[in-house]
Enzyme design. Structure first.
Site, PDB file in Angstrom:
ATOM      1  N   ASP A 126       0.812  -1.214   0.000  1.00  0.00           N
ATOM      2  CA  ASP A 126       0.000   0.000   0.000  1.00  0.00           C
ATOM      3  C   ASP A 126       0.848   1.269   0.000  1.00  0.00           C
ATOM      4  O   ASP A 126       0.332   2.356  -0.245  1.00  0.00           O
ATOM      5  CB  ASP A 126      -0.844   0.036   1.284  1.00  0.00           C
ATOM      6  CG  ASP A 126      -2.243  -0.455   1.053  1.00  0.00           C
ATOM      7  OD1 ASP A 126      -2.740  -0.312  -0.064  1.00  0.00           O
ATOM      8  OD2 ASP A 126      -2.828  -0.979   2.011  1.00  0.00           O
TER       9      ASP A 126
HETATM   10  C1  GLC Z   1      -0.938   2.847   5.757  1.00  0.00           C
HETATM   11  C2  GLC Z   1      -0.181   1.716   6.414  1.00  0.00           C
HETATM   12  C3  GLC Z   1      -0.249   0.475   5.614  1.00  0.00           C
HETATM   13  C4  GLC Z   1      -1.683   0.180   5.345  1.00  0.00           C
HETATM   14  C5  GLC Z   1      -2.367   1.368   4.673  1.00  0.00           C
HETATM   15  C6  GLC Z   1      -3.817   1.044   4.449  1.00  0.00           C
HETATM   16  O1  GLC Z   1      -0.359   3.169   4.570  1.00  0.00           O
HETATM   17  O2  GLC Z   1       1.153   2.048   6.604  1.00  0.00           O
HETATM   18  O3  GLC Z   1       0.369  -0.593   6.291  1.00  0.00           O
HETATM   19  O4  GLC Z   1      -1.786  -0.932   4.512  1.00  0.00           O
HETATM   20  O5  GLC Z   1      -2.252   2.494   5.474  1.00  0.00           O
HETATM   21  O6  GLC Z   1      -4.633   2.124   4.423  1.00  0.00           O
HETATM   22  C1  GLC Z   2      -1.697  -3.588   5.405  1.00  0.00           C
HETATM   23  C2  GLC Z   2      -2.915  -3.636   4.526  1.00  0.00           C
HETATM   24  C3  GLC Z   2      -2.730  -4.573   3.369  1.00  0.00           C
HETATM   25  C4  GLC Z   2      -1.437  -4.270   2.670  1.00  0.00           C
HETATM   26  C5  GLC Z   2      -0.276  -4.260   3.626  1.00  0.00           C
HETATM   27  C6  GLC Z   2       1.003  -3.833   2.982  1.00  0.00           C
HETATM   28  O1  GLC Z   2      -1.572  -4.792   6.076  1.00  0.00           O
HETATM   29  O2  GLC Z   2      -4.054  -4.024   5.255  1.00  0.00           O
HETATM   30  O3  GLC Z   2      -3.795  -4.478   2.478  1.00  0.00           O
HETATM   31  O4  GLC Z   2      -1.254  -5.220   1.684  1.00  0.00           O
HETATM   32  O5  GLC Z   2      -0.543  -3.353   4.673  1.00  0.00           O
HETATM   33  O6  GLC Z   2       1.003  -2.509   2.623  1.00  0.00           O
END
Ligand code: GLC
Ligand code: GLC
Length: 812
Positions: free
Chosen positions: A483
């Protein structure tokens, strides 16, 4: 340092020191009514949606940590204490918190007076039941007061935390006997209320927080408790609470049990009132009638235990290492069910007011619980697929109450669609229920626009084919699994969301990770087509996959590992050419799981690079070297300090991809080593460093570049749970569900002698005994089903209700 121990027999973690390095929590409820409870009785309850139906109030990131909860106080001649140590924090002669499957039992003892509180949400019940057992272990008569306490939330947890100008004037309660009803906003548009009751008459009550506590007191010293005198307050606005005061007398050796119920009630609009502004209490009274006596609670407790026995019986391991048994048999499976129920909504790191259900998260969670509740997994797949768009793209999130896609976050996370193939494929492998593919499923929740689930999978597949970039690799969109790798977002304004800001036209960034996914789950799609006899469909899809493989050979390999992506300017991300972030874990795991490089040695080379550059004492970090400054063209990833979260943290979700990759190259020792490093029960001895619960996975452990490597955060609600369970059960222990049976292919450390797995599968039971006389890592030399030797490594589906003996001998 440990703060307790596992009780494997009872499937409990027993905390014996209340000063855990972080509040260690448990979840109550498996259907509609849920509670979070910490080892010192902190936490809150909600009905279905942690944001919109919050029943009791909670303040996150509070000082001191974890203040507020389902508290009990004892006042014996001015000596005040709480059975859970907090909030009063009087030193207890004995303290114990047993977190079990769907219940927690907290016990405190002071001067030979013991108070035990069992908290649970009974099956099929919209409420939390608390059984308080008071025992006089001394040889003198005791007489003391017991106070209960909960603080109501005014339903919408976000509004409750922010809109004080209104909320301080709206709170309303009704009091009848020992029952306190919370009815804020019931007069107008809410058709629900809550209640808190006890099965005895009370000496006093409080429903106004300030009256109970005293405006300048904390939960640790409520005026009513300290003076042993309820104020009998009636809340009008401000902060409604519910507190009972009971006087108790106990002869030497005597014990007494009380039952408290915190319930939630919905009333049909026409039946809302029984008098002028008097709420209809009949449904609440019906609920209370179910828990009048201690026996009622014991019955609910036994039903809950039987429910978990059944759920956990589908996969049970007997292995010489107790840590592995407790992970596989109990805690990892339990955590998978919790992620099913809660997705990412409410934990001690997720406030319950944030995001909805993730499209990719929910599909991946499914691979950890489909064996336990296949029926509910089926419904979940349909719910998720119903939020997909006609072009195969998907809302990134949907709301649990409405099941509608979340417009605020939108779509274009280009890995999302492919995860639907993973979940559906795993569902079919588990159940053999091919009919799910014929199910009519809407696009974007529009019932007038539907197609079969098979068609949805096809759209997922072709969404990639139709969204290729300059190298013919898949366009990444806003982000793929990571993400925080936001290659089309160039954000310079504080507060902008990296996931939703796309401020450069014509994003052309591409993902090698999605390419790997496309090969892996695309192949699952091809296999499904073949099974359905759709040969030309299969051939066409296979054609796209082989083109993608060629593209990956040309543009996806960096020399010693797989490239991660191509940025907006066509430059490699995750390459030796880069100054930082030369190598990323995700593309190594996903490409090798897809089989790329298995034949020509590149897989082994990439895994060696993972070992060299990403592995550390506490797990495999996400990227290396960590980013040391903000790189605007990469997005959120470089906002995190080195070693945390997506910037070289140990993101436990993707470590199992490497474990699986190691099993595919036949290296059981390496797979096991990676598994053991992050598997919670193996970390129990370093609980003080690790900080989060030793019974569940955390999303992240600080990596080698961090200030405190080994320190974990974001426990419970993470895809880590399902992926680790999947990796260890299906790829290391090697009992893999397949369309026509169980595929047996263990890849284990050479030193292992063997183990036994009891697996229920498609209505039959399999007692699978694996032995390793030659001490190899993999290779099934002999396989027997009920004494008959089988060729190959597939155990066919046996008759329903049959019990079958499977013998597996590893060797060359
Ligand atoms: C933020 C977090 C990440 C998560 C994302 C989802 O970027 O660091 O881990 O997956 O939010 O909204
Ligand atoms: C968080 C989010 C997931 C994403 C991950 C890596 O766990 O929930 O959707 O893949 O972060 O960014």
């Amino acid at each position: 340092m440990k703060f307790g121990h596992f009780d494997d027999q009872n499937r409990e973690y027993v905390i014996t020191n209340p000063r855990t390095p972080y509040p260690w929590i448990n979840y109550l409820g498996c259907e509609e009514f849920f509670s979070i409870i910490t080892n010192t009785a902190g936490g809150y309850s909600f009905y279905r949606d942690a944001r919109l139906r919050r029943i009791t109030r909670y303040r996150y990131n509070n000082v001191p940590v974890d203040d507020g909860g389902k508290y009990f106080y004892i006042n014996e001649n001015g000596n005040v204490w709480s059975p859970g140590w907090k909030p009063v924090k009087t030193e207890l002669d004995r303290y114990e918190c047993r977190h079990g499957m769907g219940y927690s039992r907290i016990t405190g003892e002071v001067d030979q007076l013991e108070a035990e509180v069992l908290y649970l949400v009974p099956l099929g019940y919209r409420g939390e039941v608390q059984k308080v057992k008071l025992t006089n272990h001394s040889n003198r008569k005791r007489s003391f007061s017991l106070f209960s306490f909960v603080e109501w939330c005014l339903w919408d947890a976000l509004d409750d935390n922010t809109n004080f100008q209104r909320n301080f004037s709206t709170g309303q309660v009704e009091i009848v006997g020992s029952t306190i009803y919370h009815k804020t906003e019931y007069r107008e548009r809410r058709d629900h209320y809550a209640f808190y009751t006890v099965n005895e008459s009370v000496t006093g009550l409080d429903t106004d927080r300030d009256a109970f506590l005293g405006l300048y007191n904390g939960f640790d010293a409520p005026g009513a408790v300290m003076e042993c005198r309820s104020r009998n307050s009636h809340a009008h606005g401000w902060s409604p609470i519910a507190s009972h005061h009971l006087r108790v007398e106990l002869e030497p050796g005597e014990e007494k049990e009380l039952v408290f119920v915190l319930g939630y009630v919905e009333v049909p609009v026409a039946d809302k009132f029984t008098g002028k502004q008097e709420i209809n209490k009949r449904p609440a009274e019906d609920m209370m009638a179910l828990f009048r006596s201690n026996g009622d609670v014991d019955r609910a407790y036994n039903e809950l235990a039987a429910f978990w026995d059944e759920l956990l019986s589908v996969y049970q391991l007997e292995h010489p290492e107790e840590e592995l048994n407790r992970a596989v048999n109990t805690w990892n499976q339990y955590q998978c069910m919790i992620t099913f129920n809660f997705s990412r909504s409410a934990s001690f790191f997720e406030s319950g007011i944030g995001r909805g259900m993730g499209f990719r998260d929910s599909n991946q969670d499914l691979i950890g619980f489909v064996h336990q509740v296949p029926g509910r997994a089926r419904d979940r797949i349909i719910d998720i697929a119903s939020t997909q768009f006609e072009d195969g793209g998907a809302y990134h999130q949907y709301q649990p109450l409405t099941k509608k896609g979340n417009d605020a976050v939108g779509s274009n996370f280009n890995d999302d669609p492919l995860w639907l193939i993973l979940s559906t494929d795993e569902y079919i492998r588990e159940t053999g229920d091919w009919s799910i593919l014929d199910e009519m499923v809407p696009f974007d929740n529009d019932d007038s626009n539907q197609a079969t689930l098979f068609e949805h999978l096809k759209r997922s597949f072709y969404h990639v084919v139709e969204n290729l970039g300059p190298h013919q690799l898949p366009l990444i969109g806003r982000a793929d699994w990571n993400d925080c790798l936001n290659l089309n977002c160039f954000s310079e304004a504080p507060g902008e969301a990296f996931q939703t800001t796309e401020n450069s036209e014509g994003g052309v960034a591409e993902s090698v990770f999605i390419a790997g996914m496309f090969v892996l789950y695309g192949d699952a799609f091809v296999q499904i087509c073949r099974k359905l006899g759709l040969e030309s469909e299969a051939a066409e899809a296979a054609g796209h996959i082989s083109v993608m493989k060629k593209v990956m050979n040309e543009h996806g390999w960096d020399g010693r590992w797989f490239v991660r992506a191509y940025d907006h300017f066509g430059k490699k991300v995750g390459s030796d050419e880069c100054e930082e972030g030369k190598i990323f874990i995700e593309s190594q795991g996903m490409c090798i799981m897809a089989g790329i490089g298995l034949e020509d040695g590149r897989a082994r080379t990439a895994l060696d690079s993972v070992k060299d550059r990403l592995d550390c004492e506490y797990g495999i970090v996400l990227n290396n070297p960590a980013f040391t400054s903000y790189i605007v063209k990469y997005g959120e990833i470089s906002t995190y300090p080195e070693g945390y979260k997506e910037n070289a943290g140990i993101f436990c979700h993707n470590n199992p991809w490497i474990m699986i990759a190691e099993t595919l190259v036949g290296n059981g020792d390496a797979a096991w080593d990676y598994f053991r490093k992050i598997c919670p029960p193996y970390l129990e001895a370093i609980s003080d460093l690790h900080k989060t619960e030793p019974y569940v996975y955390s999303q992240m452990i600080a990596g080698k570049d961090a200030f405190t490597p080994g320190e974990a955060k974001n426990s419970w609600l993470t895809g880590t749970a399902s992926w680790n369970f999947y990796a260890v059960t299906q790829f290391i222990l090697g009992i893999r569900t397949d369309y026509d049976g169980l595929r047996i292919n263990p890849v284990v450390p050479e030193a292992w002698d063997g183990y036994v797995v009891r697996r229920k599968f498609r209505g039959a039971s399999y007692h699978i005994e694996v032995t390793n006389p030659d001490h190899v890592s993999c290779g099934v030399k002999e396989l027997y089903l009920n004494g008959n030797r089988l060729d190959g490594n597939l155990v066919p589906i046996c008759k329903e209700d049959s019990v079958n003996q499977v013998k597996v001998v590893l060797g060359n």
